[in-house]
Design an enzyme around this catalytic site. Structure first.
Site, PDB file in Angstrom:
ATOM      1  N   TYR A  68       0.762  -1.302   0.066  1.00 28.40           N
ATOM      2  CA  TYR A  68       0.000  -0.168  -0.053  1.00 28.40           C
ATOM      3  C   TYR A  68       0.938   1.121  -0.062  1.00 28.40           C
ATOM      4  O   TYR A  68       0.550   2.307  -0.598  1.00 28.40           O
ATOM      5  CB  TYR A  68      -0.986  -0.126   1.124  1.00 28.40           C
ATOM      6  CG  TYR A  68      -2.164  -0.900   0.781  1.00 28.40           C
ATOM      7  CD1 TYR A  68      -3.082  -0.598   0.001  1.00 28.40           C
ATOM      8  CD2 TYR A  68      -2.125  -2.216   1.129  1.00 28.40           C
ATOM      9  CE1 TYR A  68      -4.139  -1.215  -0.471  1.00 28.40           C
ATOM     10  CE2 TYR A  68      -3.317  -3.057   0.458  1.00 28.40           C
ATOM     11  CZ  TYR A  68      -4.223  -2.494  -0.245  1.00 28.40           C
ATOM     12  OH  TYR A  68      -5.229  -3.366  -0.691  1.00 28.40           O
ATOM     13  N   ARG A  71       1.611   1.832  -3.558  1.00 27.72           N
ATOM     14  CA  ARG A  71       0.525   2.439  -4.479  1.00 27.72           C
ATOM     15  C   ARG A  71       0.104   3.952  -3.745  1.00 27.72           C
ATOM     16  O   ARG A  71      -0.156   4.395  -4.676  1.00 27.72           O
ATOM     17  CB  ARG A  71      -0.831   1.450  -3.961  1.00 27.72           C
ATOM     18  CG  ARG A  71      -0.479   0.058  -4.528  1.00 27.72           C
ATOM     19  CD  ARG A  71      -1.836  -0.795  -4.475  1.00 27.72           C
ATOM     20  NE  ARG A  71      -3.035  -0.220  -5.029  1.00 27.72           N
ATOM     21  CZ  ARG A  71      -4.226  -0.663  -4.773  1.00 27.72           C
ATOM     22  NH1 ARG A  71      -4.459  -1.629  -4.073  1.00 27.72           N
ATOM     23  NH2 ARG A  71      -5.127  -0.055  -5.268  1.00 27.72           N
ATOM     24  N   GLN A 110     -14.418   2.264  -8.138  1.00 22.84           N
ATOM     25  CA  GLN A 110     -13.988   1.191  -7.489  1.00 22.84           C
ATOM     26  C   GLN A 110     -12.492   1.520  -6.997  1.00 22.84           C
ATOM     27  O   GLN A 110     -11.539   0.890  -6.431  1.00 22.84           O
ATOM     28  CB  GLN A 110     -13.682  -0.248  -8.057  1.00 22.84           C
ATOM     29  CG  GLN A 110     -14.897  -0.647  -8.449  1.00 22.84           C
ATOM     30  CD  GLN A 110     -15.087  -1.933  -9.665  1.00 22.84           C
ATOM     31  OE1 GLN A 110     -14.897  -3.061  -9.337  1.00 22.84           O
ATOM     32  NE2 GLN A 110     -15.215  -1.423 -10.794  1.00 22.84           N
ATOM     33  N   HIS A 147     -14.718   1.367  -2.714  1.00 24.10           N
ATOM     34  CA  HIS A 147     -13.692   0.370  -2.267  1.00 24.10           C
ATOM     35  C   HIS A 147     -12.628   1.359  -1.045  1.00 24.10           C
ATOM     36  O   HIS A 147     -11.509   0.668  -0.956  1.00 24.10           O
ATOM     37  CB  HIS A 147     -12.808  -0.108  -3.312  1.00 24.10           C
ATOM     38  CG  HIS A 147     -13.575  -1.223  -4.050  1.00 24.10           C
ATOM     39  ND1 HIS A 147     -13.149  -1.830  -5.234  1.00 24.10           N
ATOM     40  CD2 HIS A 147     -14.620  -1.861  -3.649  1.00 24.10           C
ATOM     41  CE1 HIS A 147     -13.894  -2.782  -5.456  1.00 24.10           C
ATOM     42  NE2 HIS A 147     -14.887  -2.754  -4.658  1.00 24.10           N
ATOM     43  N   GLY A 237     -13.329   1.439 -17.704  1.00 30.76           N
ATOM     44  CA  GLY A 237     -12.083   0.845 -17.223  1.00 30.76           C
ATOM     45  C   GLY A 237     -11.901  -0.268 -16.242  1.00 30.76           C
ATOM     46  O   GLY A 237     -11.125  -0.162 -15.398  1.00 30.76           O
ATOM     47  N   THR A 238     -13.172  -1.258 -16.333  1.00 33.13           N
ATOM     48  CA  THR A 238     -13.121  -2.162 -15.269  1.00 33.13           C
ATOM     49  C   THR A 238     -13.368  -3.435 -15.948  1.00 33.13           C
ATOM     50  O   THR A 238     -14.008  -3.436 -16.988  1.00 33.13           O
ATOM     51  CB  THR A 238     -14.168  -1.903 -14.222  1.00 33.13           C
ATOM     52  OG1 THR A 238     -14.252  -3.094 -13.292  1.00 33.13           O
ATOM     53  CG2 THR A 238     -15.696  -1.686 -14.700  1.00 33.13           C
TER      54      THR A 238
END
Ligand code: OAD
Ligand code: ZN
Length: 292
Positions: A68, A71, A110, A147, A237-238
């Site tokens: 994380y 990210r 998301q 999310h 884009g999923t």
């Protein structure tokens, strides 16, 4: 495109469901934020999906925090791209109503990278005449980060559960630089729990404020209502493989609404869409929404 423009014009309750592909084109230089399932969907040698679980965190908070932290640093270095900006502009009523008169719009994302929120900030900063509208609760609340958020940090102590916004880079000294030793086959260094991010209230171990697999996504009641009402669902884009988000377009279609898919490649269920825009969303979306 003309047929999509006509559909936009006739739609009153519009939702968009976004995924990692929306942010793929963002990032420093040409290196985008890796999507989960595409090329680069690995962090070191681990499957990125296997790190996004409560079990992974419990077993190895050092490893999960490094994932994380990586990210977070990626997202901090990234900029909203024209796809984020088009959706952000579309969420501003005075701009949207030119294309879709008297419509409502909600962006359900998301993504945890915060780029859609930053796109709103950017529009307020570059168009002072729109700032009041962009900063209104109506517009700010029309972005649902289902999310969670990379820049939220939550206390793991049941008694505390304090949540705070934190954009520090690095988030703690021990994680500094670990994002640079990103290789696909070397194990990550071990960091003691005491040196990982801690709750600023009670000092317990903190965790990233994102939704992991097996956890409940945010805003589900509100999203269910929006999906029930929607007459147009824009899917961006999923891969449409992770539920509940993957089911929204299907539900809108079942209710008689239209669906439009924007994806670089073919994706799950897109054969049933009313509109399919194959290509980079950062190019197709601004055109289709009439906001480039
Ligand atoms: P995925 O990585 O599964 O899918 C990304 C999609 O974006 C793919 O369908 C790509 O074809 C597409 N894509 C890539 N670049 C694009 C571009 N420039 N323009 C348009 N499309 C592009 O990511 P998600 O569907 O977002 O959840 O994954 C859903 C969830 O699974 C994530 O939120 C995360 C994940 O594992 C949790 O961690 C709970
Ligand atoms: Zn605490």
């Amino acid at each position: 495109m003309p047929s999509f423009t006509a559909t936009l014009k006739a739609s009153k309750h519009i939702i968009a469901v976004a995924g990692a592909g929306l942010s793929a084109a963002s990032g420093e230089m040409t290196i985008g934020i890796p999507t989960f399932r595409g090329a680069g969907g690995l962090w070191r040698k681990y499957d990125a999906m296997g790190l996004a679980t409560p079990q992974a965190f419990q077993a190895n908070p050092s490893r999960v925090w490094q994932f994380y932290h990586y990210r977070r640093e990626k997202a901090l270095a990234a900029q909203p791209n024209p796809g984020h900006l088009a959706l952000a502009m579309f969420s501003v009523p005075s701009l949207r109503h030119r294309m879709a008169p008297n419509s409502e719009f909600t962006l359900i994302t998301q993504n945890v990278d915060g780029l859609s929120r930053r796109a709103l900030e950017q529009i307020a900063a570059t168009h002072p005449e729109l700032a009041g509208e962009v900063n209104s609760p109506a517009v700010q609340d029309s972005l649902l980060e289902m999310h969670g958020r990379l820049f939220d940090v939550v206390c793991t102590s049941e008694a505390c559960r304090y949540r705070e916004h934190n954009t520090n880079s690095p988030i703690c000294p021990a994680l500094a630089g670990t994002e640079n030793v990103f290789t696909k086959d070397e194990p990550e260094p071990h960091i003691d729990e005491a040196d990982l991010p801690r709750c600023s209230k009670c000092g317990s171990l903190a965790r990233p404020g994102v939704v992991w697999f097996e956890e409940m996504p945010w805003y589900l009641d509100r999203i269910d209502d929006l999906v029930d009402q929607a007459d147009l669902c824009i899917v961006v884009g999923t891969s449409s493989t992770v539920y509940p988000a993957a089911g929204y377009a299907y539900a809108v279609r079942e209710n008689g609404g239209k669906t439009a898919v924007f994806n670089l490649n073919r994706s799950e269920g897109d054969q049933d869409a009313d509109f399919l825009f194959l290509g980079p969303a950062e190019t197709t979306l601004p055109k289709a929404l009439g906001l480039q």
